[in-house]
Enzyme design. Structure first.
Site, PDB file in Angstrom:
ATOM      1  N   ASP A  92      49.508   5.484  16.566  1.00  0.00           N
ATOM      2  CA  ASP A  92      48.843   6.001  17.707  1.00  0.00           C
ATOM      3  C   ASP A  92      48.417   5.178  18.639  1.00  0.00           C
ATOM      4  O   ASP A  92      48.040   3.866  18.673  1.00  0.00           O
ATOM      5  CB  ASP A  92      47.703   6.793  17.102  1.00  0.00           C
ATOM      6  CG  ASP A  92      46.841   7.609  18.214  1.00  0.00           C
ATOM      7  OD1 ASP A  92      47.446   8.426  18.911  1.00  0.00           O
ATOM      8  OD2 ASP A  92      45.638   7.121  18.283  1.00  0.00           O
ATOM      9  N   GLU A 137      53.656   5.968  20.052  1.00  0.00           N
ATOM     10  CA  GLU A 137      53.292   6.811  20.867  1.00  0.00           C
ATOM     11  C   GLU A 137      52.775   6.083  22.171  1.00  0.00           C
ATOM     12  O   GLU A 137      51.865   5.561  22.129  1.00  0.00           O
ATOM     13  CB  GLU A 137      52.115   7.649  20.485  1.00  0.00           C
ATOM     14  CG  GLU A 137      51.494   8.651  21.500  1.00  0.00           C
ATOM     15  CD  GLU A 137      50.081   8.884  21.579  1.00  0.00           C
ATOM     16  OE1 GLU A 137      49.717   9.779  22.236  1.00  0.00           O
ATOM     17  OE2 GLU A 137      49.360   8.179  21.082  1.00  0.00           O
TER      18      GLU A 137
END
Length: 751
Positions: free
Chosen positions: A425, A478
């Site tokens: 993330d 990401e």
């Protein structure tokens, strides 16, 4: 604990012995002593008399036993409960127990301060060096047997604390009872507590560098926790599950993931489906194994990606602010339940990806923040250590012990739970020192630049370790910027990820699809620009949870028009996505066109599948797209290479029609894709193709079974020897309104 009569009491005079230093005793009873093993336990031997010292607050008497023989009674030398005394007629140390007299009777206990160190010298060396890849086997709470005695060993890194104690329901949460031994070489505190069993609640109580009492801390390596909002760690140990996925793991290691079909169903397990009849409770891992796993398999997805499942105190963070990085959230069951869930996924042919959050951590007082009274896991300077967007702390990636903690956590999930990969993330926030900061709010690196050199090293080493230790897994970044070579190997200068989310494609194409069809001809570049960089990385095309929250609306509500047009637009868009170069990711609820935004506190709107044809039809389309994507090598084999895509026509701006080929390594295997992004059916539309013959209509998103109008080409079209678009043959097609056609030469299609 044992009770009973004693066989004999050794009486008589003893040699002179030295009582403990009064200052040390006072520090013990006040819970301020930083080296309790230097005072408590058995000392002496050889030329010196044996002495036993123990602190038992509230006890009346303490006696020392060897086997069932009582060898001496200790003297209470401090009214708070400090007992000490010599062992007559003994020169060699021996394993002893204590018989402690309380107001309600006597109880036999093992003395934690008679046991040797928990950690071996090599463990301490690797801990100090920051290269211990299996930290989770040493730190935390581990039920075990030591010198024939069952209990739990505890170990925690807190180098700047002046005292650390284990507190729990087994010692009245009293930090004076079980202060730990400090291994000064690595700043790790440890102790073995006999009789502490799995299921016991515990935390760590620390005094800071100046002796100040800190907030009670949860164990950074806890393998289980109380269910939030309670915050205690739970003695559990490493999960013990007998996996039956050997065949899956062998298949996982074979081949190149870039050439495999990867279609990911992104899921927040707490809101996929709930039980309204039982207070809207969430499903357990076992229930999800019986419901979610077969659903994902039946829908044809290859992977299930779970929003972060590590323990997190705030439900509304969706798991992106975790505190218990080594503990599957107690909301859904035990660690063994989660292991069972993963095993069931593998047996159903589904891979598991976990969202993993190494970039930041929350400021809850029982968490990692100022863990030992100093900025231990984070930076001291908020310009480096505080994330302004999320009000969280940023890990100090340049500190070897912190990097080791995170690397070990990544390997923990791959090792102990057999997960198939990690989606990392917020990588962009890690890479840039000035991420979301104004001038003067950040500190340049040693070269004066904005790149976070420590985070870059951390990510590269993460990927080297993950792929090196567990061949066949995947890591996905990401990353929302133009940082180069995110998904290129470290040895070629890249960050080493297997894939990167294609955020540009997502933003451009959703912007295009949100336009009224009459205006789309002015925005065709939003559809075509992505092909300019489509192979600069190994991409995943993400329609994730981020696109259906915070007022952005659901996917189907981003589409213009009435209900029929919204559904038709979304069907056409999905087929465009599934035939576009790159792996696929779709957040739950999108597959059947949920109208409302995702709400983490409630179930998806499954009732929509019983209301009209559009939702059921959309779900059927996604299922068929997944099956075709997996079946047709042209749609996945060269996802990451320019040879897998070729424009037929991207210049028909006036009609908002595009056409292209997807190709495999076998030149005879390809598919033809034609998208009509207007509500106007077009008849006699000619498209150039590589050769003549029958082309089967594998998918028509306007088919009646999908909720469409049924306009199409009767299942197939014969290509004519009429040159078009620079090709020797062509198809004369009927293009349905707001629809995508996928056609395949009959000679190369199955059946």
């Amino acid at each position: 604990m044992r009770q009973g009569s004693v066989e004999s009491i050794v009486a008589g005079p003893t040699e002179s012995w030295q009582r403990a230093d009064p200052g040390a005793v006072q520090a013990i009873v006040e819970g301020r002593h930083g080296d309790p093993f230097a005072v408590l336990g058995m000392h002496g031997g050889g030329d010196q008399p044996l002495v036993v010292r123990t602190f038992q607050p509230g006890a009346r008497t303490v006696r020392v036993l060897m086997d069932e023989r009582l060898v001496t009674e200790l003297e209470r030398t401090h009214p708070a409960g400090f007992f000490e005394g010599p062992i007559p007629r003994h020169r060699e140390r021996f394993a002893y127990r204590l018989r402690v007299g309380w107001s309600d009777g006597d109880r036999d206990i093992e003395d934690p301060y008679r046991f040797p160190p928990v950690l071996g010298d090599m463990d301490v060396y690797l801990l100090a060096e920051g290269t211990h890849l299996r930290l989770y086997e040493k730190l935390g709470a581990h039920p075990r047997e030591l010198e024939g005695v069952s209990g739990t060993s505890f170990a925690v890194w807190a180098p700047n604390a002046s005292r650390v104690s284990v507190i729990g329901d087994f010692n009245g949460w009293d930090g004076r009872r079980h202060p730990m031994r400090k291994r000064v070489e690595a700043g790790v505190w440890e102790i073995f507590l006999p009789g502490v069993e799995p299921g016991a609640l515990y935390k760590f109580e620390l005094l800071g560098p100046s002796g100040e009492l800190l907030p009670q801390k949860a164990d950074p390596f806890a393998f289980a926790t109380e269910r939030p909002p309670s915050t205690a760690s739970v003695v559990h140990g490493l999960v013990d599950w007998r996996f039956e996925d050997a065949a899956w793991l062998a298949r996982r290691r074979a081949g190149d993931h870039r050439m495999k079909p990867i279609s990911i169903y992104e899921c927040h397990v707490g809101s996929w489906r709930r039980v309204p009849a039982e207070g809207n409770r969430q499903l357990t891992w076992r229930e999800l194994a019986d419901t979610l796993v077969p659903y994902v398999a039946e829908m044809g997805f290859t992977h299930l990606e779970l929003l972060p499942i590590s323990e997190h105190p705030f439900e509304g963070s969706w798991g992106y602010q975790p505190i218990g990085l080594f503990a599957p959230s107690s909301r859904f069951g035990s660690p063994a339940d989660f292991a069972c869930f993963v095993d069931r996924c593998h047996q159903a042919g589904i891979g598991i990806l976990l969202d993993w959050v190494p970039g930041h951590f929350p400021t809850d007082i029982h968490g990692l923040g100022r863990f030992d009274g100093t900025a231990l896991y984070e930076h001291e300077d908020p310009r480096l250590g505080f994330h302004q967007d999320w009000s969280t702390f940023i890990y100090n990636f340049g500190r070897r012990e912190v990097a080791n903690f995170l690397w070990s956590n990544a390997l923990f999930w791959l090792d102990r739970f057999h997960v198939d990969g990690l989606r990392v993330d917020a990588v962009a926030s890690m890479l840039y020192l000035d991420y979301s900061r104004k001038p003067g709010e950040w500190i340049p690196n040693i070269h004066g630049g904005r790149e976070n050199l420590e985070a870059i090293h951390f990510l590269r080493r993460l990927n080297e370790l993950a792929y090196g230790e567990y061949p066949g897994i995947v890591t996905v970044a990401e990353e929302s910027t133009a940082w180069p070579a995110v998904s290129r190997p470290v040895y070629l200068g890249g960050l080493g990820f297997g894939f990167k989310w294609n955020m540009g494609w997502m933003h451009d194409t959703l912007r295009y699809m949100s336009k009224e069809p009459i205006h789309r001809k002015h925005h065709m570049n939003d559809l075509t620009f992505g092909l300019m960089y489509a192979w600069s990385e190994n991409f995943v095309l993400p329609l994730s949870h981020d696109e259906v929250v915070h007022g952005k609306g659901s996917l189907i509500n981003k589409m213009p028009g009435d209900v029929w047009q919204k559904a038709a637009n979304l069907r056409a868009y999905f087929a465009f996505m599934w035939t576009y170069p790159g792996k696929k990711l779709l957040f739950m609820g999108g597959e059947f066109g949920q109208w409302r935004e995702w709400n983490h506190d409630s179930s998806l709107d499954w009732h929509l599948l019983d209301e009209g044809p559009y939702h059921k039809g959309l779900q059927s389309l996604v299922r068929d797209l997944n099956r075709l994507y997996r079946e047709a090598s042209a749609l996945h084999e060269l996802d990451c290479e320019p040879g897998g895509f070729e424009w037929i026509d991207c210049s028909d701006i006036e009609h908002s029609v595009i056409a292209y080929l997807r190709k495999s390594r076998d030149p005879d295997r390809f598919v033809v894709v034609v998208c009509n992004f207007t509500p106007v059916p077009r008849h006699g539309y000619r498209i150039g193709v590589p050769h003549t013959g029958l082309y089967r209509e594998r998918v028509n998103t306007d088919a009646g079974e999908y909720g469409g109008s049924g306009v199409g080409n009767a299942g197939g079209v014969e290509a004519e020897p009429v040159a078009s678009h620079g090709r020797p043959a062509s198809l004369c097609l009927t293009l349905p309104p707001l629809a995508t056609l996928i056609l395949e030469p009959a000679a190369s299609s199955p059946g």
